[in-house]
Design a protein around this motif. Structure first.
Motif, PDB file in Angstrom:
ATOM      1  N   ILE A  20       0.667  -1.283  -0.021  1.00 22.92           N
ATOM      2  CA  ILE A  20      -0.016  -0.166  -0.125  1.00 22.92           C
ATOM      3  C   ILE A  20       0.861   1.206  -0.039  1.00 22.92           C
ATOM      4  O   ILE A  20       0.290   2.003  -0.285  1.00 22.92           O
ATOM      5  CB  ILE A  20      -0.919  -0.115   1.314  1.00 22.92           C
ATOM      6  N   GLU A  21       2.083   1.099   0.144  1.00 25.57           N
ATOM      7  CA  GLU A  21       2.922   2.273   0.305  1.00 25.57           C
ATOM      8  C   GLU A  21       2.949   2.733  -1.184  1.00 25.57           C
ATOM      9  O   GLU A  21       2.907   2.087  -2.140  1.00 25.57           O
ATOM     10  CB  GLU A  21       4.598   1.727   0.640  1.00 25.57           C
ATOM     11  N   GLY A  22       3.069   4.242  -1.203  1.00 31.50           N
ATOM     12  CA  GLY A  22       3.130   4.885  -2.480  1.00 31.50           C
ATOM     13  C   GLY A  22       2.258   5.672  -2.802  1.00 31.50           C
ATOM     14  O   GLY A  22       1.504   6.448  -1.685  1.00 31.50           O
ATOM     15  N   GLN A  23       1.956   6.151  -3.962  1.00 35.55           N
ATOM     16  CA  GLN A  23       0.917   7.073  -4.432  1.00 35.55           C
ATOM     17  C   GLN A  23      -0.424   6.462  -4.992  1.00 35.55           C
ATOM     18  O   GLN A  23      -0.082   5.719  -5.779  1.00 35.55           O
ATOM     19  CB  GLN A  23       1.376   8.314  -5.222  1.00 35.55           C
ATOM     20  N   TRP A  24      -1.450   6.921  -4.341  1.00 37.80           N
ATOM     21  CA  TRP A  24      -2.666   6.491  -5.128  1.00 37.80           C
ATOM     22  C   TRP A  24      -3.866   7.726  -5.397  1.00 37.80           C
ATOM     23  O   TRP A  24      -3.962   8.563  -4.700  1.00 37.80           O
ATOM     24  CB  TRP A  24      -3.405   5.458  -3.951  1.00 37.80           C
ATOM     25  N   VAL A  25      -4.531   7.369  -6.540  1.00 35.55           N
ATOM     26  CA  VAL A  25      -5.419   8.314  -6.852  1.00 35.55           C
ATOM     27  C   VAL A  25      -6.739   7.613  -7.146  1.00 35.55           C
ATOM     28  O   VAL A  25      -6.698   6.554  -8.102  1.00 35.55           O
ATOM     29  CB  VAL A  25      -4.967   9.266  -8.129  1.00 35.55           C
ATOM     30  N   GLY A  26      -7.894   8.209  -6.880  1.00 37.86           N
ATOM     31  CA  GLY A  26      -9.301   7.463  -7.553  1.00 37.86           C
ATOM     32  C   GLY A  26     -10.314   8.223  -7.261  1.00 37.86           C
ATOM     33  O   GLY A  26     -10.415   9.120  -6.200  1.00 37.86           O
ATOM     34  N   PRO A  27     -11.503   7.927  -7.932  1.00 34.50           N
ATOM     35  CA  PRO A  27     -12.786   8.526  -7.460  1.00 34.50           C
ATOM     36  C   PRO A  27     -13.558   7.435  -6.655  1.00 34.50           C
ATOM     37  O   PRO A  27     -13.488   6.388  -6.504  1.00 34.50           O
ATOM     38  CB  PRO A  27     -13.635   8.236  -9.046  1.00 34.50           C
ATOM     39  N   GLY A  56     -18.059   4.180  -1.488  1.00 36.56           N
ATOM     40  CA  GLY A  56     -17.207   2.996  -2.315  1.00 36.56           C
ATOM     41  C   GLY A  56     -16.271   3.982  -3.066  1.00 36.56           C
ATOM     42  O   GLY A  56     -16.483   5.153  -3.587  1.00 36.56           O
ATOM     43  N   MET A  57     -15.052   3.572  -3.447  1.00 36.89           N
ATOM     44  CA  MET A  57     -13.910   3.948  -4.149  1.00 36.89           C
ATOM     45  C   MET A  57     -12.916   2.930  -4.679  1.00 36.89           C
ATOM     46  O   MET A  57     -12.996   1.999  -4.142  1.00 36.89           O
ATOM     47  CB  MET A  57     -13.262   4.909  -3.302  1.00 36.89           C
ATOM     48  N   THR A  58     -12.413   3.337  -5.892  1.00 32.89           N
ATOM     49  CA  THR A  58     -11.526   2.467  -6.462  1.00 32.89           C
ATOM     50  C   THR A  58     -10.352   3.520  -6.582  1.00 32.89           C
ATOM     51  O   THR A  58     -10.326   4.632  -7.069  1.00 32.89           O
ATOM     52  CB  THR A  58     -12.100   2.110  -8.031  1.00 32.89           C
ATOM     53  N   LEU A  59      -9.087   3.014  -6.208  1.00 32.65           N
ATOM     54  CA  LEU A  59      -7.934   3.756  -6.227  1.00 32.65           C
ATOM     55  C   LEU A  59      -6.908   2.976  -7.001  1.00 32.65           C
ATOM     56  O   LEU A  59      -6.792   1.644  -7.041  1.00 32.65           O
ATOM     57  CB  LEU A  59      -7.096   3.890  -4.920  1.00 32.65           C
ATOM     58  N   LYS A  60      -6.099   3.509  -8.078  1.00 30.37           N
ATOM     59  CA  LYS A  60      -4.981   3.377  -8.534  1.00 30.37           C
ATOM     60  C   LYS A  60      -3.754   3.791  -8.287  1.00 30.37           C
ATOM     61  O   LYS A  60      -3.705   4.919  -7.834  1.00 30.37           O
ATOM     62  CB  LYS A  60      -5.635   3.566 -10.092  1.00 30.37           C
ATOM     63  N   ARG A  61      -2.575   2.999  -8.515  1.00 25.41           N
ATOM     64  CA  ARG A  61      -1.363   3.403  -8.084  1.00 25.41           C
ATOM     65  C   ARG A  61      -0.912   4.113  -9.089  1.00 25.41           C
ATOM     66  O   ARG A  61      -1.115   3.955 -10.295  1.00 25.41           O
ATOM     67  CB  ARG A  61      -0.483   2.385  -7.877  1.00 25.41           C
ATOM     68  N   VAL A  62      -0.198   5.291  -8.813  1.00 28.27           N
ATOM     69  CA  VAL A  62       0.075   6.418  -9.726  1.00 28.27           C
ATOM     70  C   VAL A  62       1.648   6.447  -9.823  1.00 28.27           C
ATOM     71  O   VAL A  62       2.100   7.590 -10.572  1.00 28.27           O
ATOM     72  CB  VAL A  62      -0.679   7.787  -9.786  1.00 28.27           C
ATOM     73  N   ASP A  63       2.380   5.765  -8.899  1.00 30.62           N
ATOM     74  CA  ASP A  63       3.787   5.909  -8.916  1.00 30.62           C
ATOM     75  C   ASP A  63       4.401   4.826  -9.265  1.00 30.62           C
ATOM     76  O   ASP A  63       4.009   3.858 -10.026  1.00 30.62           O
ATOM     77  CB  ASP A  63       4.374   6.392  -7.504  1.00 30.62           C
ATOM     78  N   ALA A  64       5.691   4.550  -9.548  1.00 32.70           N
ATOM     79  CA  ALA A  64       6.388   3.441  -9.983  1.00 32.70           C
ATOM     80  C   ALA A  64       6.770   2.443  -8.707  1.00 32.70           C
ATOM     81  O   ALA A  64       7.720   1.655  -8.970  1.00 32.70           O
ATOM     82  CB  ALA A  64       7.452   4.084 -10.659  1.00 32.70           C
TER      83      ALA A  64
END
Length: 178
Positions: free
Chosen positions: A35-42, A161-169
């Protein structure tokens, strides 16, 4: 749902879902490190007074040096309004404890327990007389679905409810499915 409860619920979902990486070499630690890192989502509020309200969150997850746990820091935007989000969660024995924003004594929520099972974490949440659960489940290495539910009588009713996507490497490994 009152505005403060909606904001608290929103903050809880955001934070809990980016849960808790740990230092020890155990299954919980392996899960949380992903779960570490950057996440973005609606996301969307799916029940209550603010049903249909859509938002987008941007969150950064980090882990502490000495304890199993994590801090998630970022914000969620609803229209032109931006709500800061911050959660701190640490392992407490065989469970987890923590808070979102300033905890239930303020405008946030308390995490009163939880566990990891395979590709998901389920956390017990509490704010005054509101109790419920937050579940974060990986649907792939870089996608996570989060659901926040509140307890009404003897049922858990989904409210966010939400869906998050990883946006980093950030490199991730596979999560074991149970």
């Amino acid at each position: 749902m009152k505005r403060s409860a909606a904001a608290a619920t929103l903050s809880l979902f955001a934070c809990a879902l980016f849960a808790l990486p740990a230092q020890a070499k155990d299954k919980d630690a392996e899960f949380f490190q992903t779960i570490e890192g950057q996440w973005v989502g609606p996301g969307e509020i799916v029940a209550g007074k603010y049903k249909g309200t859509k938002f987008t969150c941007t969150l950064d997850g980090t882990t502490p040096e000495q304890k199993a746990g994590m801090t998630l820091d970022g914000s969620c935007r609803v229209g032109i309004f931006n709500q800061p989000m911050k959660a701190t969660i640490v392992r407490a024995g065989n469970s987890y404890k923590g808070s979102f924003l300033d905890g239930s004594a303020g405008k946030g929520l308390d995490i009163t327990g939880g566990n990891v099972s395979g590709d998901r974490v389920v956390l017990a949440i509490s704010r005054k007389q509101l109790n419920g659960a937050m579940q974060a489940k990986f649907t792939g290495d870089n996608t996570m679905n989060v659901t926040i539910s509140v307890r009404l009588e003897d049922q858990l009713i989904p409210v966010v409810g939400m869906t998050l996507k990883r946006v980093d490497a950030t490199a991730v490994g596979s999560i074991a499915k149970n």
